[in-house]
Design a protein around this motif. Structure first.
Motif, PDB file in Angstrom:
ATOM      1  N   PHE A 206       0.829  -1.211   0.049  1.00  0.00           N
ATOM      2  CA  PHE A 206       0.029   0.021  -0.131  1.00  0.00           C
ATOM      3  C   PHE A 206       0.988   1.408   0.076  1.00  0.00           C
ATOM      4  O   PHE A 206       1.867   1.437   0.662  1.00  0.00           O
ATOM      5  CB  PHE A 206      -0.791   0.143   1.138  1.00  0.00           C
ATOM      6  N   LEU A 207       0.282   2.323  -0.571  1.00  0.00           N
ATOM      7  CA  LEU A 207       0.917   3.645  -0.569  1.00  0.00           C
ATOM      8  C   LEU A 207      -0.159   4.632  -1.351  1.00  0.00           C
ATOM      9  O   LEU A 207      -0.944   4.424  -1.952  1.00  0.00           O
ATOM     10  CB  LEU A 207       2.303   3.603  -1.334  1.00  0.00           C
ATOM     11  N   ASP A 208       0.161   5.849  -0.926  1.00  0.00           N
ATOM     12  CA  ASP A 208      -0.733   6.933  -1.252  1.00  0.00           C
ATOM     13  C   ASP A 208       0.124   7.733  -2.263  1.00  0.00           C
ATOM     14  O   ASP A 208       0.964   8.594  -2.218  1.00  0.00           O
ATOM     15  CB  ASP A 208      -1.024   7.856  -0.486  1.00  0.00           C
ATOM     16  N   LEU A 209      -0.121   7.075  -3.549  1.00  0.00           N
ATOM     17  CA  LEU A 209       0.598   7.767  -4.992  1.00  0.00           C
ATOM     18  C   LEU A 209       0.361   9.320  -5.078  1.00  0.00           C
ATOM     19  O   LEU A 209       1.110   9.968  -5.644  1.00  0.00           O
ATOM     20  CB  LEU A 209       0.585   6.917  -6.005  1.00  0.00           C
ATOM     21  N   ASN A 214      -5.589   8.766   0.527  1.00  0.00           N
ATOM     22  CA  ASN A 214      -6.240   7.369   0.472  1.00  0.00           C
ATOM     23  C   ASN A 214      -5.088   6.346   0.092  1.00  0.00           C
ATOM     24  O   ASN A 214      -4.231   6.597  -1.150  1.00  0.00           O
ATOM     25  CB  ASN A 214      -7.212   7.173  -0.646  1.00  0.00           C
ATOM     26  N   LEU A 215      -4.964   5.201   0.287  1.00  0.00           N
ATOM     27  CA  LEU A 215      -4.025   4.171   0.288  1.00  0.00           C
ATOM     28  C   LEU A 215      -4.403   3.532  -1.237  1.00  0.00           C
ATOM     29  O   LEU A 215      -5.443   2.866  -1.363  1.00  0.00           O
ATOM     30  CB  LEU A 215      -3.792   3.214   1.405  1.00  0.00           C
ATOM     31  N   ASP A 216      -3.347   3.611  -2.180  1.00  0.00           N
ATOM     32  CA  ASP A 216      -3.613   2.879  -3.336  1.00  0.00           C
ATOM     33  C   ASP A 216      -2.921   1.552  -3.153  1.00  0.00           C
ATOM     34  O   ASP A 216      -2.129   1.345  -2.169  1.00  0.00           O
ATOM     35  CB  ASP A 216      -2.809   3.853  -4.472  1.00  0.00           C
ATOM     36  N   LEU A 217      -2.892   0.725  -4.172  1.00  0.00           N
ATOM     37  CA  LEU A 217      -2.381  -0.681  -4.064  1.00  0.00           C
ATOM     38  C   LEU A 217      -1.731  -0.994  -5.232  1.00  0.00           C
ATOM     39  O   LEU A 217      -2.218  -0.808  -6.164  1.00  0.00           O
ATOM     40  CB  LEU A 217      -3.619  -1.669  -3.646  1.00  0.00           C
ATOM     41  N   SER A 496      -2.467   9.838   4.280  1.00  0.00           N
ATOM     42  CA  SER A 496      -3.212   8.889   4.455  1.00  0.00           C
ATOM     43  C   SER A 496      -3.020   8.514   6.026  1.00  0.00           C
ATOM     44  O   SER A 496      -1.943   8.575   6.543  1.00  0.00           O
ATOM     45  CB  SER A 496      -3.174   7.578   3.522  1.00  0.00           C
ATOM     46  N   ARG A 497      -3.999   7.603   6.643  1.00  0.00           N
ATOM     47  CA  ARG A 497      -4.154   7.523   7.847  1.00  0.00           C
ATOM     48  C   ARG A 497      -2.803   6.370   8.387  1.00  0.00           C
ATOM     49  O   ARG A 497      -2.255   6.625   9.434  1.00  0.00           O
ATOM     50  CB  ARG A 497      -5.419   6.763   8.338  1.00  0.00           C
ATOM     51  N   ASP A 498      -2.741   5.547   7.456  1.00  0.00           N
ATOM     52  CA  ASP A 498      -1.151   4.867   7.439  1.00  0.00           C
ATOM     53  C   ASP A 498      -0.113   5.422   6.682  1.00  0.00           C
ATOM     54  O   ASP A 498      -0.529   5.349   5.324  1.00  0.00           O
ATOM     55  CB  ASP A 498      -1.625   3.455   6.905  1.00  0.00           C
ATOM     56  N   PRO A 499       0.606   6.453   7.393  1.00  0.00           N
ATOM     57  CA  PRO A 499       1.444   7.190   6.394  1.00  0.00           C
ATOM     58  C   PRO A 499       2.673   6.487   5.893  1.00  0.00           C
ATOM     59  O   PRO A 499       3.763   7.104   6.344  1.00  0.00           O
ATOM     60  CB  PRO A 499       1.892   8.475   7.475  1.00  0.00           C
TER      61      PRO A 499
END
Length: 576
Positions: A206-209, A214-217, A496-499
């Motif tokens: 996961f990462l926010d590109l 929002n986390l992308d995949l 994103s909440r998971d940074p």
């Protein structure tokens, strides 16, 4: 994972390279209990007893004591010798109910039809940590009993920013997304979320590109294998007999759905992906994607919001080994192993290939440094899979573990089951092989694959959970005495909440620390995402600077006492 059947030319090339390297920096002798067995025992090994625990062991096997009973099934008993059986599965350390105790999810794998070779999935198991350092199987209670397709990887991430980690399983077939409802239960959300692409999916991250919060995949794919009812080969065929499958990039739309944007993003279709790492590797504040490929060059995509992404694996120095040739790459991780504040990259490889350590030179450039760091020859005769950097001995330097196991049942070079390695970081200068005192589990060979690291008992020492092929899951407790721990969890707001991609700098009297918030590290597994800080006796406060993926930079000042702290973006002191 390069297999050797039908590959005489490659074998000769590898042997020549091995002899050349032995001449310049030979492998140190192995302890007797860790040496490869004679060729007459290259298939299923006889039962071998682990040595008795010793007082100076780093790890203790506590699997039975904590109540874990699960394992990964491959379908090998069908006798079909499929390449599907070789990849294995992972394990996750995730606090799914947010009670500050790590829980365990183990991937189930699958079975294979003895006539048609058609695979079927086996459900995984979720274990919730209870009091007194014990675990309870809550698979049924959590409503994740449905058998997915033949499964490999486990990845955790808060895709809807509700505070609770969701789970993604990668499979041969279709990935399975388990949405966390926050009440201890999950529901299958793959089809509504748009994750319906079929194929052979292995690692993911996961990462926010596009920096929308929002986390992308990113999902790596392996090869185009399909089952058939032809006569089974004598052993597992090599991946070169199959065409590569294209990886996938899914962009989070923020409404519970993902949209595949692989073509627009310029995702390459010539990889054979087995490992994926999301981490800010070029120190520009934006998470990047590193893909470990089998038998072809590794890929590096620089993170940015505009498409297509720039793929600079070859230009960065991360695509090949020091001779400029691709390797059979599997597990991957990154950490600052030299103390310069930049993430260095580590990749496990196939037999007759040294595992690869790349030192970060800055500005997106890396230098192959396996020899420089004393790692030449260690495990060269083995096949490396699960791996990771962790400060196991509490000296503030990230150490390294490597899980090994062959992909062929009757290799002429090394045995099917192989010993794991534990390597201690000596002040950022070299790594020392301390496997002989790692613990009784390390003293016997296994067909190991995925490993998850984390302080599951919150004592400050980083533990390990290991998944092996057709073996019980193993929980290893770190026995080393450590300083009182401060556990940190980062929560993004604008990020994103998971940074994923955040960089955390920690000031300490003995040595400053740097941590990188990552996703996908290791092999098909999810390690603890919390940051563990040893509290030194003379510390009054802990000064922490966080570079968030939103480009915000903040300082947090905490009392130097053990416990659990949540650092929320926007609640610190702005530095810009």
């Amino acid at each position: 994972m390069i297999t050797l059947a039908g590959r005489d030319a490659v074998r000769v090339m590898c042997l020549v390279g091995s002899v050349f390297c032995w001449g310049c920096d030979s492998e140190p002798p192995m302890p007797a209990e860790r040496q490869a067995l004679p060729s007459s025992t290259q298939g299923d090994l006889p039962s071998i007893s682990a040595r008795a625990p010793q007082a100076n062991d780093w790890f203790e096997d506590v699997t039975e004591r904590v109540g874990i009973q699960a394992g990964y099934e491959t379908g090998r008993s069908a006798g079909r010798n499929t390449i599907l059986e070789t990849v294995g599965g992972g394990v996750g350390l995730v606090d799914y109910d947010l009670d500050s105790l790590l829980d365990i999810y183990t991937v189930g794998g699958g079975t294979i039809d003895p006539v048609t070779s058609v695979p079927s999935g086996v459900p995984g198991h979720l274990f919730r940590q209870a009091a007194s350092e014990s675990f309870k199987d809550t698979t049924v209670e959590a409503r994740i009993t449905v058998a997915t397709d033949y499964s490999h990887g486990i990845l955790a991430g808060d895709i809807d920013n509700d505070g609770f980690p969701d789970l993604l399983l990668t499979c041969y077939g279709r990935c399975e997304l388990w949405r966390n409802l926050g009440d201890g239960t999950f529901y299958s959300d793959s089809e509504p979320a748009g994750l319906t692409v079929s194929g052979w999916h292995t690692a993911a991250a996961f990462l926010d590109l596009n920096s929308d919060g929002n986390l992308d995949l990113y999902v790596a794919s392996y090869v185009s294998w399909s089952p058939d009812n032809r006569t089974a080969p004598e052993d597992v065929p090599p991946p070169q007999q199959f065409a590569p499958q294209a990886d996938h990039l899914f962009m989070n739309q923020g409404n519970g759905r993902f949209e595949e944007m692989s073509q627009q993003a310029g995702i390459r279709s010539d990889g054979m992906g087995l490992g994926v790492l999301a981490c800010d590797l070029n120190d520009d504040g934006v998470p990047d994607l590193y893909v470990a490929n089998d038998v072809v060059g590794n890929h590096l995509y620089l993170g940015r919001s505009e498409f297509p992404l720039a793929e600079i694996g070859e230009a960065s120095g991360l695509a090949y080994n020091e001779l400029g040739t691709p390797e059979g790459s599997m597990g991957v991780d990154a950490d600052d192993i030299s103390g310069d504040g930049l993430p260095d990259v580590w990749v496990t490889n196939f037999e007759l290939e040294d595992n690869s350590l790349y030192l970060n030179l800055g500005h997106g450039q890396f230098q192959h440094a396996t020899s420089r760091m004393g790692l030449v020859g260690i495990g060269r005769h083995l096949v490396g899979f699960g791996t990771g950097f962790q400060d196991f001995d509490g000296d503030s330097w990230p150490d390294l573990y490597v899980l090994n196991g062959h992909v062929q049942y009757h290799s002429r070079i090394s045995p099917y089951r192989q010993s794991a390695y534990l390597l201690r970081n000596r002040d950022g200068q070299r790594f020392e092989d301390v496997s002989a005192r790692a613990g009784s589990w390390f003293s016997i060979p296994h067909s190991a694959r995925g490993g998850a690291a984390g302080d599951w008992n919150n004592d400050g020492a980083i533990d390990l959970v290991v998944s092996s092929l057709d073996e019980p899951l193993v929980v290893l407790r770190n026995r080393l005495v450590t300083l009182p721990p401060l556990h940190l969890r980062l929560v993004g707001r604008q990020s994103s909440r998971d940074p994923i991609g955040a960089k955390v700098s920690i000031s300490r009297p003995s040595r400053n620390l740097v941590h990188f918030v990552k996703s996908g590290s290791g092999y098909l597994s999810q390690s603890d995402s919390r940051i563990v800080i040893p509290i030194e006796p003379i510390m009054a406060t802990v000064e922490i600077i966080i570079h968030w993926p939103s480009m915000r930079r903040e300082r947090f000042s905490l009392a130097a006492q053990s416990g659990y702290q949540v650092l929320v973006e926007g609640h610190g002191t702005d530095l810009d």
